[in-house]
Write a protein that holds these residues in place. Sequence first.
Motif, PDB file in Angstrom:
ATOM      1  N   GLU A 195      -1.358   3.351  -4.303  1.00  0.00           N
ATOM      2  CA  GLU A 195      -2.151   3.944  -3.441  1.00  0.00           C
ATOM      3  C   GLU A 195      -3.658   3.997  -4.004  1.00  0.00           C
ATOM      4  O   GLU A 195      -4.679   3.695  -3.375  1.00  0.00           O
ATOM      5  CB  GLU A 195      -1.836   5.629  -3.267  1.00  0.00           C
ATOM      6  CG  GLU A 195      -2.687   6.163  -2.295  1.00  0.00           C
ATOM      7  CD  GLU A 195      -2.406   5.546  -0.748  1.00  0.00           C
ATOM      8  OE1 GLU A 195      -3.266   5.662   0.182  1.00  0.00           O
ATOM      9  OE2 GLU A 195      -1.164   5.106  -0.468  1.00  0.00           O
ATOM     10  N   GLU A 196      -3.550   3.892  -5.531  1.00  0.00           N
ATOM     11  CA  GLU A 196      -4.956   3.874  -6.063  1.00  0.00           C
ATOM     12  C   GLU A 196      -5.708   2.510  -5.742  1.00  0.00           C
ATOM     13  O   GLU A 196      -6.794   2.423  -5.751  1.00  0.00           O
ATOM     14  CB  GLU A 196      -4.730   4.107  -7.508  1.00  0.00           C
ATOM     15  CG  GLU A 196      -5.865   4.315  -8.403  1.00  0.00           C
ATOM     16  CD  GLU A 196      -5.665   4.399 -10.006  1.00  0.00           C
ATOM     17  OE1 GLU A 196      -6.275   3.349 -10.814  1.00  0.00           O
ATOM     18  OE2 GLU A 196      -4.937   5.059 -10.287  1.00  0.00           O
ATOM     19  N   GLN A 197      -4.892   1.497  -5.998  1.00  0.00           N
ATOM     20  CA  GLN A 197      -5.398   0.089  -5.903  1.00  0.00           C
ATOM     21  C   GLN A 197      -5.902   0.001  -4.242  1.00  0.00           C
ATOM     22  O   GLN A 197      -7.004  -0.639  -4.050  1.00  0.00           O
ATOM     23  CB  GLN A 197      -4.343  -0.866  -6.063  1.00  0.00           C
ATOM     24  CG  GLN A 197      -4.002  -1.019  -7.488  1.00  0.00           C
ATOM     25  CD  GLN A 197      -2.607  -2.152  -7.570  1.00  0.00           C
ATOM     26  OE1 GLN A 197      -1.774  -1.824  -6.682  1.00  0.00           O
ATOM     27  NE2 GLN A 197      -2.416  -2.820  -8.753  1.00  0.00           N
ATOM     28  N   LEU A 198      -5.274   0.390  -3.325  1.00  0.00           N
ATOM     29  CA  LEU A 198      -5.684   0.654  -2.089  1.00  0.00           C
ATOM     30  C   LEU A 198      -6.959   1.183  -1.914  1.00  0.00           C
ATOM     31  O   LEU A 198      -8.028   0.821  -1.032  1.00  0.00           O
ATOM     32  CB  LEU A 198      -4.568   0.846  -1.065  1.00  0.00           C
ATOM     33  CG  LEU A 198      -3.380   0.087  -0.964  1.00  0.00           C
ATOM     34  CD1 LEU A 198      -2.262   0.857  -0.183  1.00  0.00           C
ATOM     35  CD2 LEU A 198      -3.857  -1.196  -0.401  1.00  0.00           C
ATOM     36  N   ARG A 199      -7.310   2.281  -2.364  1.00  0.00           N
ATOM     37  CA  ARG A 199      -8.312   3.260  -2.408  1.00  0.00           C
ATOM     38  C   ARG A 199      -9.424   2.712  -3.004  1.00  0.00           C
ATOM     39  O   ARG A 199     -10.729   3.151  -2.989  1.00  0.00           O
ATOM     40  CB  ARG A 199      -8.079   4.744  -2.664  1.00  0.00           C
ATOM     41  CG  ARG A 199      -6.952   5.170  -1.841  1.00  0.00           C
ATOM     42  CD  ARG A 199      -7.532   6.589  -1.240  1.00  0.00           C
ATOM     43  NE  ARG A 199      -6.585   6.982  -0.400  1.00  0.00           N
ATOM     44  CZ  ARG A 199      -6.661   7.263   0.863  1.00  0.00           C
ATOM     45  NH1 ARG A 199      -7.829   6.797   1.481  1.00  0.00           N
ATOM     46  NH2 ARG A 199      -5.884   7.673   1.902  1.00  0.00           N
ATOM     47  N   ALA A 200      -9.158   1.786  -4.173  1.00  0.00           N
ATOM     48  CA  ALA A 200     -10.452   1.324  -4.962  1.00  0.00           C
ATOM     49  C   ALA A 200     -11.562   0.671  -4.115  1.00  0.00           C
ATOM     50  O   ALA A 200     -12.713   0.609  -4.801  1.00  0.00           O
ATOM     51  CB  ALA A 200      -9.840   0.152  -5.801  1.00  0.00           C
ATOM     52  N   SER A 201     -11.348  -0.096  -3.112  1.00  0.00           N
ATOM     53  CA  SER A 201     -12.444  -0.605  -2.259  1.00  0.00           C
ATOM     54  C   SER A 201     -13.249   0.299  -1.463  1.00  0.00           C
ATOM     55  O   SER A 201     -14.207  -0.074  -0.916  1.00  0.00           O
ATOM     56  CB  SER A 201     -11.911  -1.679  -1.489  1.00  0.00           C
ATOM     57  OG  SER A 201     -11.119  -1.061  -0.423  1.00  0.00           O
TER      58      SER A 201
END
Length: 186
Positions: free
Chosen positions: A153-159
């Motif tokens: 979820e953190e990787q998906l929200r990074a952008s």
Amino acid sequence: MANRGPSYGLSANVANKLAGKRDPQLEAELLQWIEANLGQKLPSGPYEEILRDGVILCNLMNKLMPGCIQKINTSGGQFKMMENINRFQEACKKWGVPEIDVFQTVDLWERRNIGQVTQCLMALGRACYSHPEYQGPPLGPKPSEENKRQFTEEQLRASEGIINLQYGTNKGANQSGQNFGNTRHM
């Protein structure tokens, strides 16, 4: 085969374009692959004449999927031979060849689009890769396999914190001084 006279104009252009899609080297490779699967020598002659009656194609499908084609017509009129081609096409679809790659009966029987017949046989060879029970020689490149990825979820929200250049900020550049559509004042 329908008795068609020579083609002129647009019909001749279409016929020439279809003939230009043929690759004699690929056709020879396909005939070798069929021979290897059948375990017998094919008769000599032009590619389209060897495959035209559909008997060899039906025998090939029976080697790949034993018993899939019960009746193969070896003699009779043109409709009996075209029936062989139809049976081959149905067996191809069952084997996993996409319907878009399967040629029409007249493409082979009337020699209208031999390139499409070649494309269908190449798709048949690619479909062999997805059958673990197939132990024959490969044909064509191996299709790519699925590569699923898992993102946190953190990787998906990074952008979400990044402002895209299409949102109006372009490092201070703006559209002042642009005069598209304005009248010229003199």
